[in-house]
Design an enzyme around this catalytic site. Sequence first.
Site, PDB file in Angstrom:
ATOM      1  N   HIS A  99       0.851  -1.144  -0.117  1.00  0.00           N
ATOM      2  CA  HIS A  99       0.153  -0.053  -0.157  1.00  0.00           C
ATOM      3  C   HIS A  99       1.038   1.243  -0.024  1.00  0.00           C
ATOM      4  O   HIS A  99       2.096   1.143   0.437  1.00  0.00           O
ATOM      5  CB  HIS A  99      -1.037  -0.105   1.078  1.00  0.00           C
ATOM      6  CG  HIS A  99      -0.231   0.026   2.602  1.00  0.00           C
ATOM      7  ND1 HIS A  99       0.136  -1.459   2.856  1.00  0.00           N
ATOM      8  CD2 HIS A  99       0.164   0.834   3.454  1.00  0.00           C
ATOM      9  CE1 HIS A  99       0.707  -1.154   4.006  1.00  0.00           C
ATOM     10  NE2 HIS A  99       0.653   0.050   4.402  1.00  0.00           N
ATOM     11  N   HIS A 101       1.066   5.388   1.079  1.00  0.00           N
ATOM     12  CA  HIS A 101       0.271   6.329   2.032  1.00  0.00           C
ATOM     13  C   HIS A 101       0.413   7.625   1.291  1.00  0.00           C
ATOM     14  O   HIS A 101       1.435   8.269   0.683  1.00  0.00           O
ATOM     15  CB  HIS A 101       1.035   6.483   3.326  1.00  0.00           C
ATOM     16  CG  HIS A 101       1.242   5.198   4.027  1.00  0.00           C
ATOM     17  ND1 HIS A 101       0.313   5.180   5.318  1.00  0.00           N
ATOM     18  CD2 HIS A 101       1.819   4.189   3.967  1.00  0.00           C
ATOM     19  CE1 HIS A 101       0.499   3.921   5.932  1.00  0.00           C
ATOM     20  NE2 HIS A 101       1.567   3.321   5.213  1.00  0.00           N
TER      21      HIS A 101
HETATM   22  P1  AMP Z   1       2.138   0.448   7.362  1.00  0.00           P
HETATM   23  O1  AMP Z   1       2.473   0.670   8.603  1.00  0.00           O
HETATM   24  O2  AMP Z   1       2.996   1.227   6.324  1.00  0.00           O
HETATM   25  O3  AMP Z   1       2.050  -1.132   7.132  1.00  0.00           O
HETATM   26  O4  AMP Z   1       0.823   1.228   7.147  1.00  0.00           O
HETATM   27  C1  AMP Z   1      -0.422   0.588   7.625  1.00  0.00           C
HETATM   28  C2  AMP Z   1      -1.564   1.312   7.758  1.00  0.00           C
HETATM   29  O5  AMP Z   1      -2.675   0.692   7.819  1.00  0.00           O
HETATM   30  C3  AMP Z   1      -1.430   2.177   8.880  1.00  0.00           C
HETATM   31  O6  AMP Z   1      -1.189   3.581   8.663  1.00  0.00           O
HETATM   32  C4  AMP Z   1      -2.553   1.910   9.899  1.00  0.00           C
HETATM   33  O7  AMP Z   1      -3.135   2.904  10.491  1.00  0.00           O
HETATM   34  C5  AMP Z   1      -3.603   1.545   8.811  1.00  0.00           C
HETATM   35  N1  AMP Z   1      -4.641   0.460   8.996  1.00  0.00           N
HETATM   36  C6  AMP Z   1      -4.534  -0.632   9.917  1.00  0.00           C
HETATM   37  N2  AMP Z   1      -5.842  -1.222   9.979  1.00  0.00           N
HETATM   38  C7  AMP Z   1      -6.634  -0.396   9.313  1.00  0.00           C
HETATM   39  C8  AMP Z   1      -8.142  -0.705   9.054  1.00  0.00           C
HETATM   40  N3  AMP Z   1      -8.850  -1.608   9.347  1.00  0.00           N
HETATM   41  N4  AMP Z   1      -8.489   0.263   7.949  1.00  0.00           N
HETATM   42  C9  AMP Z   1      -7.845   1.133   7.431  1.00  0.00           C
HETATM   43  N5  AMP Z   1      -6.321   1.281   7.794  1.00  0.00           N
HETATM   44  C10 AMP Z   1      -5.964   0.492   8.637  1.00  0.00           C
END
Ligand code: AMP
Length: 136
Positions: A99, A101
């Site tokens: 993903h 950001h």
């Molecule tokens: P990363 O740390 O780059 O793997 O980013 C993962 C992101 O997913 C973090 O910014 C979290 O806040 C976000 N996240 C975790 N669970 C969910 C969810 N159920 N829906 C939307 N975002 C989420």
Amino acid sequence: MSDCIFCKIVNGELPSATIYENDEFKVILDRFPANEGHVLILVKDHVANIYEIDPEKAGRLFTLAAKIARIMKERLGFAHMNVMQNNGTVAGQTVFHFHLHLIPRYEDDGITIAYQPLDLTDAQIEDMRKKLELSL
Ligand code: AMP
Ligand code: ZN
């Protein structure tokens, strides 16, 4: 991947605040945002990281990101943005499904997404340049 939360979001098993989707990507609001309007672009098929994603698809993802960033800027009125993509735990990845950001930055928002630069010599830079010189 049955235990992957982003796979579950992609297939509708878990809820998400979706702002756009097409056959390859789903674009959602981060549920625990770094800042107001923090958007995530998810690939729909499960790949963990930048080493696994098809480079052509990564290109299409970034094309989409550039379009969405402009619309976010127009609608939310922020000046600046961090575009971030983490690979592996040391790099801060917590969800192991690729993903990107898009994090809006507002004046004086107090968010820190920062690192301390290393103090390297020109020789060290040259050593690294030699290690990484590419012929693609
Ligand atoms: P990363 O740390 O780059 O793997 O980013 C993962 C992101 O997913 C973090 O910014 C979290 O806040 C976000 N996240 C975790 N669970 C969910 C969810 N159920 N829906 C939307 N975002 C989420
Ligand atoms: Zn997944």
